[in-house]
Structure formats: structure tokens, C-alpha cells
Design a protein around this motif. Sequence first.
Motif, PDB file in Angstrom:
ATOM      1  N   LEU A  30       0.822  -1.212   0.000  1.00 37.32           N
ATOM      2  CA  LEU A  30       0.000   0.000   0.000  1.00 37.32           C
ATOM      3  C   LEU A  30       0.856   1.263   0.000  1.00 37.32           C
ATOM      4  O   LEU A  30       0.526   2.245  -0.657  1.00 37.32           O
ATOM      5  N   CYS A  31       1.947   1.244   0.739  1.00 33.97           N
ATOM      6  CA  CYS A  31       2.785   2.436   0.896  1.00 33.97           C
ATOM      7  C   CYS A  31       3.808   2.623  -0.221  1.00 33.97           C
ATOM      8  O   CYS A  31       4.316   3.725  -0.413  1.00 33.97           O
ATOM      9  N   LYS A  32       4.080   1.530  -0.965  1.00 30.95           N
ATOM     10  CA  LYS A  32       5.103   1.578  -2.020  1.00 30.95           C
ATOM     11  C   LYS A  32       4.760   2.664  -3.040  1.00 30.95           C
ATOM     12  O   LYS A  32       3.630   2.740  -3.526  1.00 30.95           O
ATOM     13  N   ASN A  33       5.751   3.514  -3.326  1.00 30.63           N
ATOM     14  CA  ASN A  33       5.612   4.609  -4.293  1.00 30.63           C
ATOM     15  C   ASN A  33       4.555   5.641  -3.900  1.00 30.63           C
ATOM     16  O   ASN A  33       4.023   6.337  -4.751  1.00 30.63           O
TER      17      ASN A  33
ATOM     18  N   VAL B 146       0.734   7.866  17.643  1.00 29.28           N
ATOM     19  CA  VAL B 146      -0.433   7.304  16.964  1.00 29.28           C
ATOM     20  C   VAL B 146      -0.905   8.367  15.982  1.00 29.28           C
ATOM     21  O   VAL B 146      -1.007   9.547  16.336  1.00 29.28           O
ATOM     22  N   ALA B 147      -1.169   7.944  14.743  1.00 28.79           N
ATOM     23  CA  ALA B 147      -1.552   8.925  13.726  1.00 28.79           C
ATOM     24  C   ALA B 147      -2.532   8.347  12.721  1.00 28.79           C
ATOM     25  O   ALA B 147      -2.500   7.159  12.425  1.00 28.79           O
ATOM     26  N   LYS B 148      -3.376   9.219  12.200  1.00 28.86           N
ATOM     27  CA  LYS B 148      -4.204   8.882  11.049  1.00 28.86           C
ATOM     28  C   LYS B 148      -3.304   9.089   9.845  1.00 28.86           C
ATOM     29  O   LYS B 148      -2.790  10.186   9.629  1.00 28.86           O
ATOM     30  N   CYS B 149      -3.091   8.027   9.092  1.00 26.33           N
ATOM     31  CA  CYS B 149      -2.161   8.078   7.961  1.00 26.33           C
ATOM     32  C   CYS B 149      -2.928   8.014   6.647  1.00 26.33           C
ATOM     33  O   CYS B 149      -3.805   7.165   6.472  1.00 26.33           O
ATOM     34  N   THR B 150      -2.558   8.919   5.762  1.00 26.12           N
ATOM     35  CA  THR B 150      -3.212   9.022   4.468  1.00 26.12           C
ATOM     36  C   THR B 150      -2.174   8.831   3.371  1.00 26.12           C
ATOM     37  O   THR B 150      -1.076   9.385   3.442  1.00 26.12           O
ATOM     38  N   LEU B 151      -2.542   8.043   2.373  1.00 27.76           N
ATOM     39  CA  LEU B 151      -1.680   7.843   1.217  1.00 27.76           C
ATOM     40  C   LEU B 151      -1.803   9.040   0.280  1.00 27.76           C
ATOM     41  O   LEU B 151      -2.790   9.774   0.326  1.00 27.76           O
ATOM     42  N   SER B 152      -0.816   9.220  -0.588  1.00 28.86           N
ATOM     43  CA  SER B 152      -0.822  10.383  -1.486  1.00 28.86           C
ATOM     44  C   SER B 152      -2.033  10.408  -2.417  1.00 28.86           C
ATOM     45  O   SER B 152      -2.438  11.468  -2.876  1.00 28.86           O
ATOM     46  N   ASP B 153      -2.636   9.254  -2.643  1.00 34.87           N
ATOM     47  CA  ASP B 153      -3.836   9.226  -3.487  1.00 34.87           C
ATOM     48  C   ASP B 153      -5.115   9.470  -2.682  1.00 34.87           C
ATOM     49  O   ASP B 153      -6.220   9.353  -3.204  1.00 34.87           O
TER      50      ASP B 153
END
Length: 129
Positions: free
Chosen positions: A38-41, A58-65
Motif C-alpha cells: 500500500l505504501c510503495k511509491n 499514533v496517527a491517522k495516515c493518508t496515502l498520497s492518493d
Amino acid sequence: MDGDTIKIQKKQIRLFGIDAPEMNHPFGKRAKWAMFELCKNQVVTAEITATDAYGRVVAKCTLSDGRDLSAELVKQGLALDWPKFSGGIYRALETPDARKKLWLADARQKGRMHLWEQFDARERAKAAR
């Protein structure tokens, strides 16, 4: 790191609101590699929400998309919503078999740590053979 913990700029971050299996538990390695894929690229953005009992951020993490990383792992059946911390926002995303498949994570959420101890004892016994 594993199915619910990542490193961003050398900082260990626990994903908000979910619980994934430990690396030595069933589906643990699969959850880790799903996180990797999921995190790749992607650029991962972390919105810090708290510090846990172990001192991890602890964090809410969002992908670039724009996808929520916690939500994506739950949708894949490799993490569970942890209502104590999430308020239940990911529960509807759980796959029908997730709680059965990830029974050790489910046990942790319900305070049944004796099941972890039993599992670990069986695994140690297997390794000693």
C-alpha cells in the motif's frame, strides 16, 4: 514494521484505530506485506492523534492518493477496527471473516490475553521439537 506500525522519517508510528496481527501470529507477515504494498511509491501523511502506552506516536495516515491507510488494511481483512480507539469508524469495513481469521487480535481487544499466552506456548513447543 508490521501490519499496524510504520516508520516515517525514522519515527515509529502506530496507525490510528486499528489492530493488526503481530508478526509471529497468523496473518502477521501478510499484514506487514500488505502495508508495504500500500505504501510503495506513495507519500504517506501522518496526522498525529495521540501517544500510546508504549510511547509510540499514533496517527491517522493518508496515502498520497487520498486513501486512509487504516481503512485499506481493514478492507483487505488484515486488520480489525479497534472501537476503544477509533470510536468504531472502521467496523463497517471489516470483512465478514476478519474477527474469526484474526482471532488473536480480537482476543486482545476483549482482554483475553490468556489466548495469546496459550498460542505463544504452543509455538515455543513446536520450535523446541
